[in-house]
Design a protein around this motif. Sequence first.
Motif, PDB file in Angstrom:
ATOM      1  N   ALA B 340       0.824  -1.205   0.000  1.00 13.25           N
ATOM      2  CA  ALA B 340       0.000   0.000   0.000  1.00 13.25           C
ATOM      3  C   ALA B 340       0.860   1.259   0.000  1.00 13.25           C
ATOM      4  CB  ALA B 340      -0.945   0.011   1.200  1.00 13.25           C
ATOM      5  N   TRP B 341       2.143   1.069   0.253  1.00 17.00           N
ATOM      6  CA  TRP B 341       3.034   2.221   0.232  1.00 17.00           C
ATOM      7  C   TRP B 341       3.143   2.790  -1.179  1.00 17.00           C
ATOM      8  CZ3 TRP B 341       4.933   2.414   5.380  1.00 17.00           C
ATOM      9  CH2 TRP B 341       5.500   3.649   5.715  1.00 17.00           C
ATOM     10  N   ALA B 381      -2.929   3.140   2.721  1.00 15.00           N
ATOM     11  CA  ALA B 381      -2.429   3.495   1.396  1.00 15.00           C
ATOM     12  C   ALA B 381      -2.649   4.972   1.097  1.00 15.00           C
ATOM     13  CB  ALA B 381      -3.121   2.647   0.329  1.00 15.00           C
ATOM     14  N   SER B 384       0.227   6.995   3.121  1.00 14.26           N
ATOM     15  CA  SER B 384       1.634   6.622   3.074  1.00 14.26           C
ATOM     16  C   SER B 384       2.329   7.274   1.892  1.00 14.26           C
ATOM     17  CB  SER B 384       1.758   5.100   2.990  1.00 14.26           C
ATOM     18  OG  SER B 384       0.993   4.610   1.905  1.00 14.26           O
ATOM     19  N   VAL B 387       3.301   7.908  -2.684  1.00  9.44           N
ATOM     20  CA  VAL B 387       2.055   7.822  -3.455  1.00  9.44           C
ATOM     21  C   VAL B 387       0.898   7.863  -2.471  1.00  9.44           C
ATOM     22  CG1 VAL B 387       0.771   6.607  -5.235  1.00  9.44           C
ATOM     23  CG2 VAL B 387       3.227   6.414  -5.154  1.00  9.44           C
TER      24      VAL B 387
HETATM   25 NA    NA Z   1       0.458   5.041  -0.609  1.00  4.64          NA
END
Ligand code: NA
Lengths: 354, 440, 175
Positions: B340-341, B381, B384, B387
């Motif tokens: 999710a990063w 997500a 973080s 993105v």
């Molecule tokens: Na992200």
Amino acid sequence: AQPSAPVAIAQAPTFRMRIQTSMPSAATQFEGMQKFAERLQKMSAGRVKVDVLPIGAVVGLSEILEAVDKGVVEAGFAWTHVWSGKHPAAGLFGSPPAGAGTGMDQTTHLSWLISGEGANLLRELYRDGLKTSVVPFPIMAVGPEALGWFKRPIQSLDDFRKLRFRTPPGLPGEIYLEAGITAVSLPGPEILPAAQRGVIDAAEWGFPSDDLAFGFHRVWKNYYLQGLHQVTVVADLIVNGDFWKRLPPDVQAMIDTAAMAANLEHYALLIHRNGIALKELVEKHGVVLQETPREYFTQFPKATKKVLDKYAARDAFFKKVLESQRQFAQLAMPYRINAHKVDLFLAESALKDR
Amino acid sequence: MAVSPETLGLALLGSLFAGIFVGFPIAFTLIFLALAFGWIGFGLQVFPLMVFQFFGVMQEGVLAAVPLFIFMGVLLEQAGLMDRLFRAFQLMLAPVRGSLYLAVMFTATIFAAATGIVGASVTLLGLMASPSMKRSGYDVRLSAGVITAGGTLGILIPPSVMLVVMGPVVGVSVVDLFAAAIIPGLVLAGLFTTYAMVRSFLDPRLGPPLPRAERAGSVAKVIREFVVGLVPPAVLVLASLGSILSGLATPTEGAAMGAFGALLLTLAYRRLTWNRLVSAVLQTTEVSTLVLFLAAASNFFGAVFSRLGTPIMITETIVGLQLPPMAVLLTIMALIFVLAWPLEWVPIVLIVIPILLPVVRELGVNLVWFCTLVAVNLQTAWLSPPVALSAYFLKGVVPDWDLKDIYLGMMEFMVLQVLGLALVLAFPALALWLPSVLLE
Amino acid sequence: MEGPPKAPARAFRVLDGISVWTARFSSWLILPLMLALVYEVVSRKFFYRPTIWASDVSYMLYGTLFMLGAAYTLHRGAHVRTDFFYRLWSPRIQGMVDALLYLLLFFPGIALFLWSGWGFAWDSWVQGERAITSSWRAPIYLLKMVIPIAAGLLLLQGISEFLKSLYAAVRGRWP
Ligand code: NA
Ligand code: NA
């Protein structure tokens, strides 16, 4: 020295075949495509490596045909009628409403596609109608689909007309409008929340196995299995033309054969799964199986004929396909119906006596 | 030397991190990198893929809610209709430190129940709250954190686009997922609020109480201000959330009702002038575009990443480790957290979850609980960097807040989300109790 | 104090004008978008007559709105960038970096988008492609045509931004 046979196979080129499907990974059809993939990999001794991709993995539903044609993925899986916006005749192949108004049932539809003129016409559709170079195979029959889920039982078409009914897009929606049914178009994800809050009063989706997974029974309890808008449904495997040409004839034959096997395998699987799902719906969730009012079976085909004739008047290829289906139905249905009665007669006694 | 497409995908990720820091507009950096790596990895087909992905976002009717909610926010902000509530709220709690954080989280939670998407919530909250926060001398990091974290609640608290997509993927009912997500959503809202309040209690500079001179003279006056200030948001909640819950409208239509309500309100308060309307529609275009164009670009980036096969490779590696059940579940959660990063939730739900699903089924855990865990996890997500769309949405509407401060602020809240995840992991009833009561 | 050299200044004023005027028209699409959906709600709830067009109209308007707004948003400098190094640089360096990245990264990407999007839209146009999302059969080729138009507008605005970056690189300040 001459290489021995096993080495020759090991050195044979391998082919990666990504299939962008139109289904989420939990759907029955997705499972069907995974079985197709396994079979093809085994048959080809691993020379074809198949990846079955859930909807949206590379592209979404409406871009599958172009993605395959342009080679973004090597193959795709979708119902032919999804392309009816590009050519109206596509609506007759994937899911001719009310059997194209001719009464073709699921088995007869397959018969037309495999043994009748359907196979050639399907290729003609993709080549000349849709202007692509993809190679199509009918791969999965999933009909008949249910009429749908209803807030309250209906006794007549007039009862039906008082409900806001989520229809499938394309030809069926047009036909319901023609029949005076209040058709609402909603994208798949919005159906259930809309049903829960009463935005709509009735909705169609698929067959018991998929409907159970979708969760309609949480909202409505009246389930009508007999519907005509998707009484017969066949999905296609479409293969990129250049990729197809690069395949040696034996691998081509394997894909053809595996697709043919998938037709039967999925047909068998669905009867099994739908049996299980229907039992669960009725016994565990208190769903009431209702019978569709008889009037529907005269009025819906009437509306279908009107809409289809309108398209036939506008487009020569549409007319050609429709005529072919009508002639085929006239030829095959008398046999089919009379032979099929045995199922009903048997069911009447056998299920009762148990 | 031949590099496998999957490895190329890893290089794509690396370049993304590097590329983003150069400072060129992110949407165009994403487009270029995806084109370049896609071209190397699988050839010319990457060009039509880009068009398909953009068109996919263009015809995603659910996203029509984004410009509508933004229009609603811009109108409210221009007409100053929300300011009154914020001012009244702060007057009421004037001596309380961090009262604006409380106001933001309160609004965010209500708003989360009206929208199913994040972009609109973050931008609307940013437009509404940031002027008051700036005027009152609030800490930028904590303010940004509260707004971005509060805004992301929109995708957990139903209605939620993410849960709607996840249901069919895993094969569980969306209704179950909606019911299961409510309590975890409220728990997160509670965690966020508590954190902001405790921080400002410990350090008054983060959310200063109003100076005495500016406090209202009488209690009656404060209450009147509050009630009057409450009218516009009440009308809007009625128009948007109300029309959704009462079965009048779908979430997208609810957004239209909300925007329409806001337009009528500005008319009723005589705040609508021709120039204001012109600038409102232009600002709506600008903010909607930065949200949606970026969403389309990151969809394209995600599609290339998937087409290279990298997510499958990473997941299969984890699956190959053969660990005991709880360890597997923790590993899966860690994997999703890490993925999710760089990725948004869409590719994770559509590509990674289906691969993990057989393993999860083997574990025999409740799938509704599993989905809830994934949903809470995927909330991160949005928070973080680099993105982290929420940060960009906020930066888009509050340009004078430093992106670095926004990043740092939101990361504190990301930690809170991990805490929330641990709670749902330790107490499955948080997710499973409500569905069992509501639906059986 | 000397102004920007005449020819480039005129060029980027004209190019900016194109983006601004497009947005001044396309931004109004938010009103029909809102009204179509409100009409649908009222008509369905109170008259039991859902429209067949509202959902198609809504995504077509929304898709057009944000794609046609892309060039304007670039003109306004609103496409988000990570600026914590960028804002520390002098205008000269900023201009040089931007000019270089417009050349290497923006123009190739958007030009390919234009080229590929044109093919996509043209095929649909020739086919007279319709949407199948409702029985209205919305003219989806119009929405597809928005892609090359948006890409073309972006390219023009990109040229303007490129010229501005060159100006900053040469003169040491932004025009
Ligand atoms: Na992200
Ligand atoms: Na929500």
